[in-house]
Design a protein around this motif. Sequence first.
Motif, short mmCIF file in Angstrom:
data_model
loop_
_atom_site.label_atom_id
_atom_site.label_comp_id
_atom_site.label_asym_id
_atom_site.label_seq_id
_atom_site.Cartn_x
_atom_site.Cartn_y
_atom_site.Cartn_z
N UNK A 47 0.78 -1.51 -0.12
CA UNK A 47 0.50 0.46 -0.10
C UNK A 47 0.42 1.19 -0.30
N UNK A 48 1.06 2.51 -0.96
CA UNK A 48 1.41 3.47 -1.26
C UNK A 48 0.73 4.84 -0.81
N UNK A 49 -0.66 4.88 -0.23
CA UNK A 49 -1.49 5.70 -0.52
C UNK A 49 -2.51 4.83 0.08
N UNK A 50 -3.49 5.94 0.80
CA UNK A 50 -4.84 5.48 0.98
C UNK A 50 -4.53 4.81 2.83
N UNK A 51 -5.46 4.24 2.78
CA UNK A 51 -6.04 3.19 4.10
C UNK A 51 -6.99 2.67 4.30
N UNK A 85 -7.42 8.33 -1.23
CA UNK A 85 -7.06 8.26 -2.31
C UNK A 85 -6.25 6.85 -2.41
N UNK A 86 -6.14 5.85 -2.52
CA UNK A 86 -6.48 4.55 -2.35
C UNK A 86 -4.92 3.69 -3.47
N UNK A 87 -3.68 3.73 -3.35
CA UNK A 87 -3.22 3.46 -4.71
C UNK A 87 -2.33 2.23 -3.71
#
Length: 278
Positions: A47-51, A85-87
Amino acid sequence: MRTIQTAKPQPELSEFIEVFAQREMDCGGAAFSQPNSSSLQQGIAFYFDGQAVLDYPDGRSRLAPKTYVFGGLTPPCGGVSFSGHVLAFAIFLKPLSLWPLFRIPSSVIFNKDYDAEDLLGREVLDMWSKLAECETFEERVLAAQHYLTPFVSRARGRTLIARTAHHMLDRKGAVRIDEIADQARLSVRQYERRFLEEIGLTPKSFARTTRFQQALDAKRFFPGRTWLSIAHEFGYFDQMHMVRDFQRLCGIAPSGVLDLSSDLQPWSLPAYTTLELR
């Protein structure tokens, strides 16, 4: 909106690696929840971004670490909740591949997940950093393949029990447990005990999950096929038998599974593609 990208591995990795996948979504001001469904695939998530919050069947939840190892799932399966914002990027392994690649027994990881550093060492955190620095999905796939190549070159062979499990996979779960036990020169009770100890679930559950998963994949690969034809191909007595099996393994009827599970089972999406799901 959710965007999913998938890519098949290079041929020398294909014995153990099912697919690489990247998920990107903008949840806006509201969280997005997605239930899990039964699966035999194992893998590593980044996981790089978001929660993301991992929700477990017993009511527990935890914030997803930046990288973790996950095993296959059997009911009840829990789910995942996303916000912001999920990445995320994931390496989906073929069933039972954690043992030959990383010496992680399937029985340890089934229905569980662990921080990747605890199982794979600090090297996986370096891998997370490299993936985070990549600007495109294609760059992440190349970096992941570079990371995996040494493990594949040192992979162990299959055990007797693992060979019988792969036979179930090849037969789409349409097998007789007593016949497989006989071929392994074990009594049914001995075979079931050894299978449970090594794999983490019973041979019957493994075969049932194999059939469910491959039937679902067949519908996703060929959307025009009827559920009735799929029920016949995969050895269900009739379509209602298949419906009951789907409800047992994922909680809903076949017609509702595809939308819920597409980005959790990306190996059955077309390779090298980008899909947008609303």
